[in-house]
Scaffold this motif. Structure first.
Motif, PDB file in Angstrom:
ATOM      1  N   LYS A  60       0.898  -1.065  -0.125  1.00  0.00           N
ATOM      2  CA  LYS A  60      -0.096  -0.005  -0.113  1.00  0.00           C
ATOM      3  C   LYS A  60       0.750   1.131   0.081  1.00  0.00           C
ATOM      4  O   LYS A  60       0.512   2.493  -0.411  1.00  0.00           O
ATOM      5  CB  LYS A  60      -0.855  -0.151   1.304  1.00  0.00           C
ATOM      6  N   THR A  84       0.002   6.729  -0.463  1.00  0.00           N
ATOM      7  CA  THR A  84      -0.948   5.778   0.078  1.00  0.00           C
ATOM      8  C   THR A  84      -2.257   6.249  -0.617  1.00  0.00           C
ATOM      9  O   THR A  84      -2.430   7.197  -0.913  1.00  0.00           O
ATOM     10  CB  THR A  84      -1.102   5.246   1.200  1.00  0.00           C
ATOM     11  N   THR A  85      -3.397   5.440  -0.710  1.00  0.00           N
ATOM     12  CA  THR A  85      -4.731   6.016  -1.204  1.00  0.00           C
ATOM     13  C   THR A  85      -5.356   6.907  -0.062  1.00  0.00           C
ATOM     14  O   THR A  85      -6.464   7.509  -0.409  1.00  0.00           O
ATOM     15  CB  THR A  85      -5.586   4.754  -1.610  1.00  0.00           C
ATOM     16  N   GLU A 196     -10.003   6.662   2.083  1.00  0.00           N
ATOM     17  CA  GLU A 196      -9.356   7.007   0.748  1.00  0.00           C
ATOM     18  C   GLU A 196      -9.712   8.259   0.299  1.00  0.00           C
ATOM     19  O   GLU A 196     -10.747   8.704   0.201  1.00  0.00           O
ATOM     20  CB  GLU A 196      -9.830   5.947  -0.374  1.00  0.00           C
ATOM     21  N   ALA A 200      -7.153   3.713  -6.158  1.00  0.00           N
ATOM     22  CA  ALA A 200      -5.726   2.966  -6.390  1.00  0.00           C
ATOM     23  C   ALA A 200      -5.555   3.291  -7.863  1.00  0.00           C
ATOM     24  O   ALA A 200      -4.216   3.385  -8.386  1.00  0.00           O
ATOM     25  CB  ALA A 200      -6.004   1.400  -6.172  1.00  0.00           C
TER      26      ALA A 200
END
Length: 320
Positions: A60, A84-85, A196, A200
């Motif tokens: 991640k 990261t998201t 989030e 992604a």
């Protein structure tokens, strides 16, 4: 995981080559050596941070080391970017010895080492500016990311961080830590950001864009120090005592000063040429630099190095 590894700084190689190829009493050498020491210390500090981040093996995490991109005509460089998201972090690394005294109210930073005190650029202000530029770069490419954290890492574990006034709990100056505390900081962010902010798919797009737009900084080291090409010692140098130029006796470059012999000493000399003089060579410039009378010998030497080429005949150029 590291998406982009940290390159070894070309300025270190340039300064090392320059010191070898100037006369020993040249007035610029102390400055070149001082800069070399600073750049080497900076790189060592960054590698300390890289080591700590290397423990983040979860996929991640997307980590970029030493990226240089631009907004409009302005380039900016980020020591380390972690994405990261759920959040992003821009990390500024400082390798400073002694005591680092910080006044968060007036944003003043002083390094105290022995009896010497010297001011330096406030790293918090520096990384805040980088964050604004990175957000602008993201926006230019169609991404609006709100949660970008900042972090200033003091890489030397023996350095004392001394605040003149204790930073308030939400002050950006609480984001100044030693390198051994990086993983704890990341763990705290994982608890803070659980939702989030980017998909992604979009994160992968950003990663590809960074790799595409990253540009390695190249410097004309002679211009930096005000040196003209005629001041550079030419020829193959002895790898033992730095004498130059070495003659070729049979198949060996031979030093009559210390009796050192080498078949391949010309390779370092050619590397020095690329570092100091130009990004390309011709048969003629190689012969002049290495003191080789034979065009055929120079051609054979160039072909053996498997360099990139352009052009034909006397105008053929060779690139590293």
């Amino acid at each position: 995981m590291a998406v982009k590894e940290r390159e070894f700084p070309i300025r270190i190689l340039q300064n090392r080559a320059l010191i070898k190829r100037l006369r020993k009493n040249h007035e610029v050498i102390p400055r070149v050596e001082s800069d070399l020491k600073k750049i080497s210390a900076g790189y060592k500090g960054e590698r300390t941070v890289d080591y700590q981040l290397g423990f983040l093996e979860d996929k991640k995490y997307s980590i970029f080391h030493n990226i240089r991109i631009k907004v409009g005509t302005q380039y900016f460089q980020i020591d380390t970017l972690l994405m990261t998201t759920c959040y992003m972090v821009i990390i500024e690394v400082k390798n400073l010895a002694g005591i680092v005294r910080i006044d968060p109210q007036i944003r003043q930073c002083t390094r105290i080492l022995g009896e010497t005190q010297e001011g330096f650029v406030d790293p918090v202000s520096q990384v805040e500016k980088l964050t604004l530029l990175f957000k602008k770069w993201l926006s230019k490419h169609g991404f609006n990311v709100s949660d970008i954290e900042i972090l200033v890492v003091i890489s030397n574990p023996q350095t004392t961080i001394d605040f003149t006034v204790r930073p308030e709990i939400h002050s950006p100056y609480t984001k100044i830590i030693h390198s051994q505390n990086i993983l704890h900081f990341i763990t705290t962010l994982n608890k803070k950001y659980k939702h989030e902010i980017i998909s992604a798919k979009d994160l992968n797009k950003i990663k590809k864009l960074i790799l595409k737009h990253h540009s390695v900084l190249t410097s004309n080291v002679l211009d930096i120090y005000g040196i003209v090409e005629d001041e550079i010692i030419t020829g193959v140098q002895c790898e033992s005592c730095n004498a130059a130029p070495l003659p070729k006796v049979g198949t060996y470059w031979t030093c009559f000063n210390c009796s050192y012999r080498s078949k391949n000493a010309h390779i370092q000399a050619i590397d020095d040429y690329f570092l100091l003089m130009s990004n390309h060579l011709t048969n003629s410039t190689l012969r002049n630099f290495l003191h080789i009378p034979s065009r055929h010998a120079a051609t054979y030497m160039l072909k053996s190095l498997n360099l990139k080429t352009s052009g034909i005949g006397k105008g053929k150029r060779y690139f590293q």
